[in-house]
Design an enzyme around this catalytic site. Structure first.
Site, PDB file in Angstrom:
ATOM      1  N   CYS A  32      27.680  28.456  81.680  1.00  0.00           N
ATOM      2  CA  CYS A  32      27.348  28.114  83.056  1.00  0.00           C
ATOM      3  C   CYS A  32      25.863  28.325  83.321  1.00  0.00           C
ATOM      4  O   CYS A  32      25.213  29.155  82.698  1.00  0.00           O
ATOM      5  CB  CYS A  32      28.118  29.019  84.014  1.00  0.00           C
ATOM      6  SG  CYS A  32      29.873  29.004  83.732  1.00  0.00           S
ATOM      7  N   ARG A  48      22.714  23.615  78.824  1.00  0.00           N
ATOM      8  CA  ARG A  48      23.512  24.800  78.500  1.00  0.00           C
ATOM      9  C   ARG A  48      24.978  24.439  78.236  1.00  0.00           C
ATOM     10  O   ARG A  48      25.724  25.249  77.714  1.00  0.00           O
ATOM     11  CB  ARG A  48      23.434  25.807  79.659  1.00  0.00           C
ATOM     12  CG  ARG A  48      22.046  26.348  79.860  1.00  0.00           C
ATOM     13  CD  ARG A  48      21.930  27.104  81.160  1.00  0.00           C
ATOM     14  NE  ARG A  48      22.681  28.334  81.193  1.00  0.00           N
ATOM     15  CZ  ARG A  48      22.275  29.480  80.683  1.00  0.00           C
ATOM     16  NH1 ARG A  48      21.109  29.550  80.090  1.00  0.00           N
ATOM     17  NH2 ARG A  48      23.014  30.562  80.765  1.00  0.00           N
ATOM     18  N   TRP A  76      30.914  25.874  82.879  1.00  0.00           N
ATOM     19  CA  TRP A  76      31.466  25.659  81.530  1.00  0.00           C
ATOM     20  C   TRP A  76      32.765  26.449  81.532  1.00  0.00           C
ATOM     21  O   TRP A  76      32.762  27.672  81.498  1.00  0.00           O
ATOM     22  CB  TRP A  76      30.471  26.209  80.514  1.00  0.00           C
ATOM     23  CG  TRP A  76      30.737  25.858  79.103  1.00  0.00           C
ATOM     24  CD1 TRP A  76      30.405  24.696  78.467  1.00  0.00           C
ATOM     25  CD2 TRP A  76      31.344  26.689  78.107  1.00  0.00           C
ATOM     26  NE1 TRP A  76      30.770  24.760  77.147  1.00  0.00           N
ATOM     27  CE2 TRP A  76      31.353  25.973  76.901  1.00  0.00           C
ATOM     28  CE3 TRP A  76      31.894  27.971  78.111  1.00  0.00           C
ATOM     29  CZ2 TRP A  76      31.877  26.482  75.723  1.00  0.00           C
ATOM     30  CZ3 TRP A  76      32.421  28.486  76.933  1.00  0.00           C
ATOM     31  CH2 TRP A  76      32.400  27.739  75.760  1.00  0.00           C
ATOM     32  N   ASN A 118      27.780  33.128  86.411  1.00  0.00           N
ATOM     33  CA  ASN A 118      27.777  32.858  84.972  1.00  0.00           C
ATOM     34  C   ASN A 118      28.259  34.150  84.301  1.00  0.00           C
ATOM     35  O   ASN A 118      27.723  35.214  84.595  1.00  0.00           O
ATOM     36  CB  ASN A 118      26.349  32.492  84.542  1.00  0.00           C
ATOM     37  CG  ASN A 118      26.128  32.543  83.030  1.00  0.00           C
ATOM     38  OD1 ASN A 118      25.027  32.801  82.575  1.00  0.00           O
ATOM     39  ND2 ASN A 118      27.142  32.280  82.254  1.00  0.00           N
ATOM     40  N   GLY A 119      29.266  34.033  83.437  1.00  0.00           N
ATOM     41  CA  GLY A 119      29.757  35.240  82.761  1.00  0.00           C
ATOM     42  C   GLY A 119      31.273  35.296  82.851  1.00  0.00           C
ATOM     43  O   GLY A 119      31.926  34.310  83.217  1.00  0.00           O
ATOM     44  N   GLU A 164      23.719  25.001  57.287  1.00  0.00           N
ATOM     45  CA  GLU A 164      23.107  24.568  58.538  1.00  0.00           C
ATOM     46  C   GLU A 164      23.335  23.064  58.742  1.00  0.00           C
ATOM     47  O   GLU A 164      23.588  22.609  59.851  1.00  0.00           O
ATOM     48  CB  GLU A 164      21.610  24.920  58.527  1.00  0.00           C
ATOM     49  CG  GLU A 164      20.805  24.412  59.695  1.00  0.00           C
ATOM     50  CD  GLU A 164      21.341  24.834  61.063  1.00  0.00           C
ATOM     51  OE1 GLU A 164      22.201  25.732  61.153  1.00  0.00           O
ATOM     52  OE2 GLU A 164      20.887  24.230  62.062  1.00  0.00           O
ATOM     53  N   LYS A 192      25.220  21.304  61.887  1.00  0.00           N
ATOM     54  CA  LYS A 192      24.557  20.300  62.730  1.00  0.00           C
ATOM     55  C   LYS A 192      25.440  19.073  62.864  1.00  0.00           C
ATOM     56  O   LYS A 192      25.649  18.555  63.942  1.00  0.00           O
ATOM     57  CB  LYS A 192      23.236  19.916  62.054  1.00  0.00           C
ATOM     58  CG  LYS A 192      22.026  19.754  62.878  1.00  0.00           C
ATOM     59  CD  LYS A 192      21.417  20.925  63.548  1.00  0.00           C
ATOM     60  CE  LYS A 192      22.301  21.976  64.105  1.00  0.00           C
ATOM     61  NZ  LYS A 192      21.708  23.165  64.552  1.00  0.00           N
ATOM     62  N   GLU A 243      28.623  19.690  64.951  1.00  0.00           N
ATOM     63  CA  GLU A 243      28.328  19.939  66.363  1.00  0.00           C
ATOM     64  C   GLU A 243      28.195  18.650  67.165  1.00  0.00           C
ATOM     65  O   GLU A 243      28.669  18.564  68.286  1.00  0.00           O
ATOM     66  CB  GLU A 243      26.997  20.704  66.496  1.00  0.00           C
ATOM     67  CG  GLU A 243      27.098  22.182  66.234  1.00  0.00           C
ATOM     68  CD  GLU A 243      25.753  22.893  66.408  1.00  0.00           C
ATOM     69  OE1 GLU A 243      25.730  23.932  67.072  1.00  0.00           O
ATOM     70  OE2 GLU A 243      24.733  22.408  65.877  1.00  0.00           O
ATOM     71  N   HIS A 260      36.476  25.799  42.763  1.00  0.00           N
ATOM     72  CA  HIS A 260      37.391  26.841  43.244  1.00  0.00           C
ATOM     73  C   HIS A 260      38.103  26.429  44.531  1.00  0.00           C
ATOM     74  O   HIS A 260      38.533  27.283  45.293  1.00  0.00           O
ATOM     75  CB  HIS A 260      36.619  28.145  43.467  1.00  0.00           C
ATOM     76  CG  HIS A 260      36.043  28.696  42.206  1.00  0.00           C
ATOM     77  ND1 HIS A 260      36.810  29.285  41.230  1.00  0.00           N
ATOM     78  CD2 HIS A 260      34.775  28.692  41.741  1.00  0.00           C
ATOM     79  CE1 HIS A 260      36.037  29.644  40.228  1.00  0.00           C
ATOM     80  NE2 HIS A 260      34.801  29.289  40.507  1.00  0.00           N
ATOM     81  N   LYS A 294      24.488  25.795  74.855  1.00  0.00           N
ATOM     82  CA  LYS A 294      23.227  26.138  74.209  1.00  0.00           C
ATOM     83  C   LYS A 294      23.097  27.636  74.009  1.00  0.00           C
ATOM     84  O   LYS A 294      22.635  28.109  72.985  1.00  0.00           O
ATOM     85  CB  LYS A 294      22.071  25.617  75.076  1.00  0.00           C
ATOM     86  CG  LYS A 294      20.692  25.964  74.554  1.00  0.00           C
ATOM     87  CD  LYS A 294      20.366  25.143  73.348  1.00  0.00           C
ATOM     88  CE  LYS A 294      19.039  25.474  72.728  1.00  0.00           C
ATOM     89  NZ  LYS A 294      19.001  25.008  71.326  1.00  0.00           N
TER      90      LYS A 294
HETATM   91  C1  G6P Z   1      24.962  28.502  70.285  1.00  0.00           C
HETATM   92  C2  G6P Z   1      24.014  27.324  70.144  1.00  0.00           C
HETATM   93  C3  G6P Z   1      23.413  27.306  68.739  1.00  0.00           C
HETATM   94  C4  G6P Z   1      22.745  28.633  68.443  1.00  0.00           C
HETATM   95  C5  G6P Z   1      23.687  29.817  68.670  1.00  0.00           C
HETATM   96  C6  G6P Z   1      22.931  31.131  68.644  1.00  0.00           C
HETATM   97  O1  G6P Z   1      26.061  28.313  69.459  1.00  0.00           O
HETATM   98  O2  G6P Z   1      24.694  26.114  70.382  1.00  0.00           O
HETATM   99  O3  G6P Z   1      22.463  26.265  68.645  1.00  0.00           O
HETATM  100  O4  G6P Z   1      22.325  28.649  67.109  1.00  0.00           O
HETATM  101  O5  G6P Z   1      24.292  29.723  69.957  1.00  0.00           O
HETATM  102  O6  G6P Z   1      22.012  31.103  69.706  1.00  0.00           O
HETATM  103  P1  G6P Z   1      20.680  31.971  69.764  1.00  0.00           P
HETATM  104  O7  G6P Z   1      20.074  31.617  71.089  1.00  0.00           O
HETATM  105  O8  G6P Z   1      21.106  33.390  69.671  1.00  0.00           O
HETATM  106  O9  G6P Z   1      19.832  31.555  68.610  1.00  0.00           O
END
Ligand code: G6P
Length: 618
Positions: free
Chosen positions: A2, A27, A74, A100-101, A491, A495, A498, A514, A613
């Protein structure tokens, strides 16, 4: 997660709140709403779906008033719906809040309120807060701040809150615990928001609330108070980012813009830390010279480095393991912050604990940092966010200087985190005498070339775009590599999943036999990173194993390497750097591939479904 915002001033609040909410869109959210005070009454408008629906509704029939709060939700408790959207109001319609929270004890509080006859309108945890404020407000003869302070004492969990009352149109009360909240005074009034980009067009001098603090915003000043109500003094933090850098600047998406900004971002992370002269080992060449970090005895004598982080930052941490072990010969343990915080980790006074977080606000990473500090560890933070909780609470902070990263899928934050890690590892390698003067100079020269080489890769974006157009509808996409190529595979798979919603996985190529190979067939694409010269033959056999089972293949390797010419139908080449620095470059084509697959699939890469985010709750 949020996003919350609030405005009190001389201008109409609604358009300012909408603008701020749009800056918080990244976010992640599923509904949005505002509450505006007008003529002693609160008017609420909220809509499931995109902010533009709320905006259209406000254009059709506006809400007038100079005091208001806004929210992007959210969903955590209760499905996305108009009713569950914030703001929430009390039974009498005199108080409105955005949150938010997560309120962890909301069930108990709800039962107590229901036993007092309160009827709940929504399924949210948030709604309890506004009813409790109302309860204390009635019993504290209308002292709103006292009622808020009493309420906060009952809440467990996390919150960033903004509260308005029809009885107090001259103020907004805001409070935080474990969720970010920033306030600032602009030319036309006072603002509050969950993140910096929402405030930048009004002011760059911001006050970051600490946990337990309360801000009371008036149109021409802001009062900061402790949880007990004492007035506090706090210096503002000046933010250098310009408004432009938080905008799309001609790119169709923030993600593509941020992928392209990597060359500059990596240079920004590197240049201030490379200076002329210095230690004998480097002669009169450029050497690593940190202003903010002193790699003192503690680092030199450290027995172990412990790295903890979440998501993409965790992957940067795994690269850190390979880098510190290879370059400085120091053992490294890497753990996901949500695991680390609950597994009662073993602390040693001779450990260095590194936490990595783009936002500096990830709940699990903050908890991991606090746990390490409580146990006497010296915590070193790598973050992109000045003023964030992590930057304020860690013992030492190294900024990545990536600039604002808006797209949910992290790109430039990652490569700058990795750049910071290499700087630390190379310097530590020199101090611990595992890197000779020649090697040190070679690594620094190689790092200095990386921004230019990143640009060369970005110049070839069309070839990745064409490849994505051919492969985007594969049902499974796997990424594999060995050594430094393994975390890059992780990574890359993250990506892709996501933003393209394709089932993707990463594995260390040696693990292929394996298990993963059981899934390989003609509906599979396997992307192989092959940058570790000593392992070319082994990785070539792994590629043959998947192509002979019908998988399509892309190999990402160095220019002038011919080991894979007869092995893979598609090859993308990278300008040559040291094998151990390959992650800084190899991840870029994978980011582009994920982006173009998302576009091919008709997804909005900036707003991936279900993702946020900044994960400010557990
Ligand atoms: C969320 C975001 C990712 C990020 C992760 C950790 O999952 O979508 O992009 O890598 O949080 O976030 P931070 O702000 O701690 O790097």
């Amino acid at each position: 997660m949020c996003g919350i915002t609030g405005y009190i001033g001389y201008d109409e609040a609604a358009p300012l709140l909408i603008r701020a909410l749009k800056k918080l869109e990244y976010r992640g959210y599923d509904s949005a709403g505002v509450a505006i005070i007008d003529n002693g009454k609160i008017f609420v408008r909220k809509k499931k779906g995109q902010i533009k629906l709320l905006d259209e509704s406000l254009s059709a029939s506006t809400l007038s008033g100079n005091t208001g709060i806004g929210h992007t939700r959210w969903a955590t408790h209760g499905e996305p719906s108009d009713i569950n959207s914030h703001p929430h109001i009390d039974a009498e319609g005199r108080i409105a809040i955005v949150h938010n929270g997560i309120i962890e004890n909301y069930v108990k509080l709800k039962q107590w309120l229901q036993s007092r006859g309160i009827v709940f309108r929504s399924d949210t945890d948030t709604e309890v807060i506004v009813h409790i404020i109302n309860y204390f407000y009635r019993t504290s003869q209308g002292a709103l701040l006292d009622a808020v302070m009493e309420t906060l004492k009952l809440l467990t969990g996390s919150y960033a809150l903004a509260i308005v009352s029809a009885d107090y149109p001259d103020r907004i009360i805001a409070a935080r615990k474990n969720c970010p909240l920033i306030t600032g005074l602009g030319k036309t009034g006072a603002f509050i928001a969950s993140d910096v980009p929402a405030l930048l067009e009004h002011t760059r001098d911001l006050v970051f609330l600490n946990d337990g603090e309360i801000a009371v915003l008036y149109r021409d000043h802001i009062e900061l108070r402790s949880s007990e109500g004492e007035v506090l003094k706090r210096e503002t933090t000046h933010i250098d980012w310009d408004v432009e850098s938080a905008e799309k600047g001609g790119y169709p998406h923030f993600m593509l813009k941020e992928i392209f900004e990597q060359s500059k971002a990596m240079s920004d992370a590197l240049s201030p830390r490379l200076k002329m002269g210095g230690p004998e080992a480097a002669g009169a060449n450029k050497v690593i010279d940190f202003d903010e970090v002193k790699l003192d005895e503690r680092w030199i004598m450290a027995r172990r480095i412990v790295i903890t982080a979440c998501g993409t930052a965790y992957h940067a941490g795994i690269i850190g393991k390979y880098a510190f072990e290879h370059l400085a010969r120091i053992p490294v343990e890497v753990d996901i912050a949500s695991e680390y915080r609950y597994r009662s980790p073993i602390f040693d006074k001779k450990d260095i604990v590194i936490v990595i977080s783009q936002s500096g606000e990830t709940a699990d990473t903050i908890a991991a940092m606090r746990l390490a500090k409580q146990n006497g560890a010296c915590v070193f933070a790598i973050t992109n966010a000045p003023g964030s909780t992590l930057s304020r609470e860690a013992d030492i902070v190294m900024y990545t200087y990536a600039g604002p990263e808006i797209a949910v899928a992290s790109t430039k934050a990652f490569t700058t985190q990795v750049m910071c890690i290499y700087l630390l590892a190379i310097e530590l390698g020199r101090l611990r005498k595992h890197i000779s003067g020649d090697a040190y100079r070679r690594y620094i020269a190689a790092l200095s070339e990386i921004p230019k080489q990143a640009r060369q890769i970005l110049d070839k974006k069309e070839s990745i775009q064409r490849f994505a157009a051919r492969q985007f509808n594969k049902t499974k996409m796997f990424f594999m590599g060995r050594q430094f190529d393994y975390p890059v595979s992780m990574e890359s798979a993250l990506k892709l999943k996501e933003i393209s919603y394709t089932h993707s996985e990463a594995f260390a190529a040696g693990e292929l036999k394996h298990g993963p190979i059981a899934l390989v067939d003609s509906s599979t694409l396997v992307v192989t990173f092959a940058t570790q010269n000593a392992l070319f033959e082994k990785i070539a056999s792994n590629i043959r194993e998947v192509t002979s089972r019908g998988a399509a293949s892309l190999v990402i390797t160095w220019e002038d390497v011919d080991s894979f010419d007869t092995v893979s139908e598609a090859i993308f080449t990278l300008p040559k750097t040291e094998d151990c620095l390959s992650p800084l470059l190899a991840v870029i084509p994978a980011q582009l591939f994920a982006y173009y697959c998302a576009i091919q699939r008709g997804n909005d890469p900036d707003k991936p479904r279900n993702l946020a985010k900044s994960v400010t709750v557990e």
